[in-house]
Design a protein around this motif. Structure first.
Motif, PDB file in Angstrom:
ATOM      1  N   ALA A 263       0.847  -1.211   0.000  1.00 14.93           N
ATOM      2  CA  ALA A 263       0.000   0.000   0.000  1.00 14.93           C
ATOM      3  C   ALA A 263       0.874   1.249   0.000  1.00 14.93           C
ATOM      4  O   ALA A 263       0.626   2.213  -0.752  1.00 14.93           O
ATOM      5  CB  ALA A 263      -0.928  -0.006   1.219  1.00 14.93           C
ATOM      6  N   ALA A 264       1.915   1.226   0.828  1.00 13.53           N
ATOM      7  CA  ALA A 264       2.804   2.396   0.902  1.00 13.53           C
ATOM      8  C   ALA A 264       3.581   2.565  -0.404  1.00 13.53           C
ATOM      9  O   ALA A 264       3.852   3.696  -0.835  1.00 13.53           O
ATOM     10  CB  ALA A 264       3.752   2.242   2.085  1.00 13.53           C
ATOM     11  N   LYS A 265       3.954   1.447  -1.038  1.00 17.07           N
ATOM     12  CA  LYS A 265       4.629   1.556  -2.344  1.00 17.07           C
ATOM     13  C   LYS A 265       3.684   2.195  -3.364  1.00 17.07           C
ATOM     14  O   LYS A 265       4.103   3.054  -4.162  1.00 17.07           O
ATOM     15  CB  LYS A 265       5.069   0.169  -2.839  1.00 17.07           C
ATOM     16  CG  LYS A 265       6.252  -0.411  -2.070  1.00 17.07           C
ATOM     17  CD  LYS A 265       6.563  -1.841  -2.519  1.00 17.07           C
ATOM     18  CE  LYS A 265       7.667  -2.452  -1.666  1.00 17.07           C
ATOM     19  NZ  LYS A 265       7.926  -3.873  -1.959  1.00 17.07           N
ATOM     20  N   ALA A 266       2.417   1.791  -3.349  1.00 17.91           N
ATOM     21  CA  ALA A 266       1.455   2.375  -4.301  1.00 17.91           C
ATOM     22  C   ALA A 266       1.384   3.895  -4.121  1.00 17.91           C
ATOM     23  O   ALA A 266       1.381   4.649  -5.104  1.00 17.91           O
ATOM     24  CB  ALA A 266       0.075   1.738  -4.120  1.00 17.91           C
ATOM     25  N   VAL A 267       1.349   4.332  -2.866  1.00 15.28           N
ATOM     26  CA  VAL A 267       1.325   5.775  -2.585  1.00 15.28           C
ATOM     27  C   VAL A 267       2.601   6.428  -3.122  1.00 15.28           C
ATOM     28  O   VAL A 267       2.569   7.465  -3.800  1.00 15.28           O
ATOM     29  CB  VAL A 267       1.176   6.021  -1.061  1.00 15.28           C
ATOM     30  CG1 VAL A 267       1.372   7.503  -0.731  1.00 15.28           C
ATOM     31  CG2 VAL A 267      -0.190   5.534  -0.569  1.00 15.28           C
ATOM     32  N   ALA A 268       3.733   5.794  -2.830  1.00 21.62           N
ATOM     33  CA  ALA A 268       5.026   6.384  -3.228  1.00 21.62           C
ATOM     34  C   ALA A 268       5.159   6.458  -4.755  1.00 21.62           C
ATOM     35  O   ALA A 268       5.697   7.442  -5.289  1.00 21.62           O
ATOM     36  CB  ALA A 268       6.173   5.559  -2.651  1.00 21.62           C
ATOM     37  N   PHE A 269       4.657   5.439  -5.471  1.00 22.41           N
ATOM     38  CA  PHE A 269       4.784   5.470  -6.940  1.00 22.41           C
ATOM     39  C   PHE A 269       3.953   6.619  -7.517  1.00 22.41           C
ATOM     40  O   PHE A 269       4.388   7.291  -8.463  1.00 22.41           O
ATOM     41  CB  PHE A 269       4.360   4.137  -7.556  1.00 22.41           C
ATOM     42  CG  PHE A 269       5.208   2.967  -7.109  1.00 22.41           C
ATOM     43  CD1 PHE A 269       6.556   3.132  -6.817  1.00 22.41           C
ATOM     44  CD2 PHE A 269       4.658   1.697  -6.965  1.00 22.41           C
ATOM     45  CE1 PHE A 269       7.340   2.065  -6.386  1.00 22.41           C
ATOM     46  CE2 PHE A 269       5.428   0.624  -6.542  1.00 22.41           C
ATOM     47  CZ  PHE A 269       6.772   0.808  -6.246  1.00 22.41           C
ATOM     48  N   ALA A 270       2.764   6.840  -6.956  1.00 21.37           N
ATOM     49  CA  ALA A 270       1.951   7.966  -7.437  1.00 21.37           C
ATOM     50  C   ALA A 270       2.646   9.292  -7.129  1.00 21.37           C
ATOM     51  O   ALA A 270       2.728  10.183  -7.986  1.00 21.37           O
ATOM     52  CB  ALA A 270       0.563   7.924  -6.796  1.00 21.37           C
ATOM     53  N   GLU A 271       3.185   9.403  -5.923  1.00 19.86           N
ATOM     54  CA  GLU A 271       3.863  10.657  -5.554  1.00 19.86           C
ATOM     55  C   GLU A 271       5.117  10.884  -6.412  1.00 19.86           C
ATOM     56  O   GLU A 271       5.462  12.019  -6.735  1.00 19.86           O
ATOM     57  CB  GLU A 271       4.238  10.629  -4.068  1.00 19.86           C
ATOM     58  CG  GLU A 271       3.014  10.687  -3.148  1.00 19.86           C
ATOM     59  CD  GLU A 271       3.352  10.540  -1.670  1.00 19.86           C
ATOM     60  OE1 GLU A 271       2.465  10.809  -0.845  1.00 19.86           O
ATOM     61  OE2 GLU A 271       4.479  10.144  -1.333  1.00 19.86           O
ATOM     62  N   SER A 272       5.786   9.781  -6.774  1.00 24.00           N
ATOM     63  CA  SER A 272       7.039   9.908  -7.534  1.00 24.00           C
ATOM     64  C   SER A 272       6.788  10.253  -9.002  1.00 24.00           C
ATOM     65  O   SER A 272       7.742  10.526  -9.745  1.00 24.00           O
ATOM     66  CB  SER A 272       7.841   8.603  -7.464  1.00 24.00           C
ATOM     67  OG  SER A 272       8.132   8.299  -6.122  1.00 24.00           O
ATOM     68  N   ALA A 273       5.535  10.205  -9.428  1.00 25.20           N
ATOM     69  CA  ALA A 273       5.202  10.546 -10.817  1.00 25.20           C
ATOM     70  C   ALA A 273       4.834  12.021 -10.960  1.00 25.20           C
ATOM     71  O   ALA A 273       4.490  12.458 -12.064  1.00 25.20           O
ATOM     72  CB  ALA A 273       4.050   9.669 -11.299  1.00 25.20           C
ATOM     73  N   THR A 274       4.908  12.776  -9.879  1.00 24.76           N
ATOM     74  CA  THR A 274       4.457  14.174  -9.931  1.00 24.76           C
ATOM     75  C   THR A 274       5.602  15.127 -10.294  1.00 24.76           C
ATOM     76  O   THR A 274       6.774  14.836 -10.021  1.00 24.76           O
ATOM     77  CB  THR A 274       3.906  14.606  -8.558  1.00 24.76           C
ATOM     78  OG1 THR A 274       4.957  14.466  -7.583  1.00 24.76           O
ATOM     79  CG2 THR A 274       2.707  13.755  -8.146  1.00 24.76           C
ATOM     80  N   PRO A 275       5.260  16.286 -10.868  1.00 19.46           N
ATOM     81  CA  PRO A 275       6.294  17.298 -11.120  1.00 19.46           C
ATOM     82  C   PRO A 275       6.998  17.721  -9.827  1.00 19.46           C
ATOM     83  O   PRO A 275       8.201  18.025  -9.848  1.00 19.46           O
ATOM     84  CB  PRO A 275       5.499  18.470 -11.716  1.00 19.46           C
ATOM     85  CG  PRO A 275       4.267  17.840 -12.295  1.00 19.46           C
ATOM     86  CD  PRO A 275       3.943  16.674 -11.406  1.00 19.46           C
ATOM     87  N   ALA A 276       6.286  17.705  -8.709  1.00 15.52           N
ATOM     88  CA  ALA A 276       6.913  18.112  -7.435  1.00 15.52           C
ATOM     89  C   ALA A 276       8.056  17.165  -7.079  1.00 15.52           C
ATOM     90  O   ALA A 276       9.111  17.594  -6.580  1.00 15.52           O
ATOM     91  CB  ALA A 276       5.859  18.132  -6.320  1.00 15.52           C
TER      92      ALA A 276
END
Ligand code: DSN
Length: 404
Positions: A263-276
């Motif tokens: 679950a935490a990896k899923a969150v991190a992958f979405a966050e890592s795809a952002t311009p931020a």
């Protein structure tokens, strides 16, 4: 702020570690700070779920939601890295590495990787690790002239020894890799190309380092280094290797996956795809370059003359210090680093002649390239004298800087 555990002793240790992390500067190249979303995901009800197997083919009942979660994590990682096959179950980068050996090798197979004392990792053939005990480790190195990978030596050794696996990727190598050339060498030698992108993956996700995905048979990743995810591993590969890798992770190497970590990896992958995130990683790399440059200006030699990445190895042999001395002096001054060996080191690994720095945590803490000039001055000063009052004074200045 984390929820108290109710265990007074553990809560006390948590409080002390929180204090340590917030008042000293973490310059350990393999550390960052997980995001709030990642920490929240780790503390969810998924920590109770057993889900041996893969979505749609579990040993345990009650896995419908866990299946959806794992598929989400797989889809997000596939999109982030542009890869065909993804396995989000490895407990760690080392567990992912073990799955690579299990999928592609048999006992005693030759495996060719970067020398450990030139920046390689213990899972690439250290005699103290399963990889060096169960396989036949062969090592290439960096050139003495510029401390960059000697690709001629890689080719010569690959053609001479015909390893089962050619490994690229390292724990303390600060330069980009020529993945196209490594692919060519692997094809000439008829071996599998494994890229251990434990450190690199965050740079790749942000587009600031070349991606190994188009070239490697298999790529292993740690989700907790530059990627601000949970402690865990990830496998990326060509689809033709899917069956071998899936079976290698479960049931060969592991039992049930840590579903809350997925679950935490899923969150991190979405966050890592952002311009931020891309902006953050660009700042990490800019800070590393600024720190390496400022240390050079203070007369400290950086291995290979600089860095393309988030880390650098600093040679302290000219100061008549060991890496261990340097680490201790810097920690006394509130700056936490790793001791390191430098290429062709004459000191034993337990001491080394250098230290490794990395800027992911410092960048999360809000430090910029101007702050790196300040840090370099403190590092230079802290290295010059045995631990004493000046170190305590610098430690207070570090805490003030972090307090903003
Ligand atoms: N412990 C990691 C590092 O510090 O680079 C490697 O596994």
């Amino acid at each position: 702020m984390t929820t108290p555990t109710g265990d007074v002793t553990v809560d006390g240790l948590v409080a002390r570690e929180r204090m340590r992390r917030s008042t000293t500067l973490q310059l350990i190249a393999s550390e960052t700070e997980p995001t709030a979303g990642v920490r929240a995901a780790l503390a969810t009800v998924f920590d109770a779920k057993y889900a041996e197997g893969y979505p749609g083919a579990r040993h345990h009942g009650g896995c419908a939601v866990a299946d959806e979660l794992e598929e989400l994590a797989v889809t997000r990682a596939g999109a982030l890295f542009g890869t065909e096959y993804v396995n989000v179950q490895p407990y760690s980068g080392s567990a992912a590495a073990m799955a690579v050996y299990a999928a592609f090798g048999v006992i005693d197979d030759p495996v060719l990787a970067l020398r450990l004392d030139h920046g390689g990792h213990q899972s690439h053939g250290s005699r103290a690790n399963f990889s060096g005990r169960w396989f036949n480790p062969l090592h290439y190195g960096v050139r003495a002239s510029d401390e960059r990978i000697d690709y001629d030596q890689v080719r010569d050794m690959a053609l001479l020894h015909r390893p089962r696996i050619l490994v690229a990727g390292a724990a303390s190598y600060s330069r980009h890799y020529d993945f196209a050339l490594l692919r060519q060498i692997a094809d000439e030698a008829g071996c599998v190309l494994w890229v251990d992108a434990a450190h690199l993956a965050g740079l790749v996700a942000a587009g600031v380092a070349p991606s190994p995905v188009p070239y490697a048979d298999v790529v292993t990743v740690s989700t907790n280094k530059i990627i601000r995810g949970p402690r865990g591993g990830l496998l990326l590969a060509q689809q033709r290797h899917a069956a071998a890798l899936s079976k290698a992770v479960y049931p060969f190497v592991q039992g049930g996956p840590a579903v809350n970590t997925i679950a935490a990896k899923a969150v991190a992958f979405a966050e890592s795809a952002t311009p931020a995130f891309a902006d953050h990683v660009r700042a990490v790399v800019a800070n590393a370059a600024a720190l390496a440059g400022a240390l050079t200006a203070h007369g400290l030699r950086i291995v290979s003359g600089g860095t393309d990445t988030h880390l650098a190895v600093v040679d302290v042999s000219a100061r008549d210090l060991t890496g261990l001395d340097a680490r201790d002096r810097l920690e006394a001054a509130g700056m936490v680093v790793d001791k390191a060996v430098i290429p062709f080191d004459t000191r034993p690994v337990a001491q080394g002649s250098g230290f490794r720095i990395g800027t992911p945590s410092a960048t999360v803490a809000g430090l910029d390239t101007g702050d790196m000039e300040t840090l370099a001055g403190w590092i230079d000063e802290a290295l010059r004298t045995p631990i004493g009052p000046r170190h305590r004074a610098i430690r207070e200045q570090v805490a003030d800087l972090l307090a903003g």
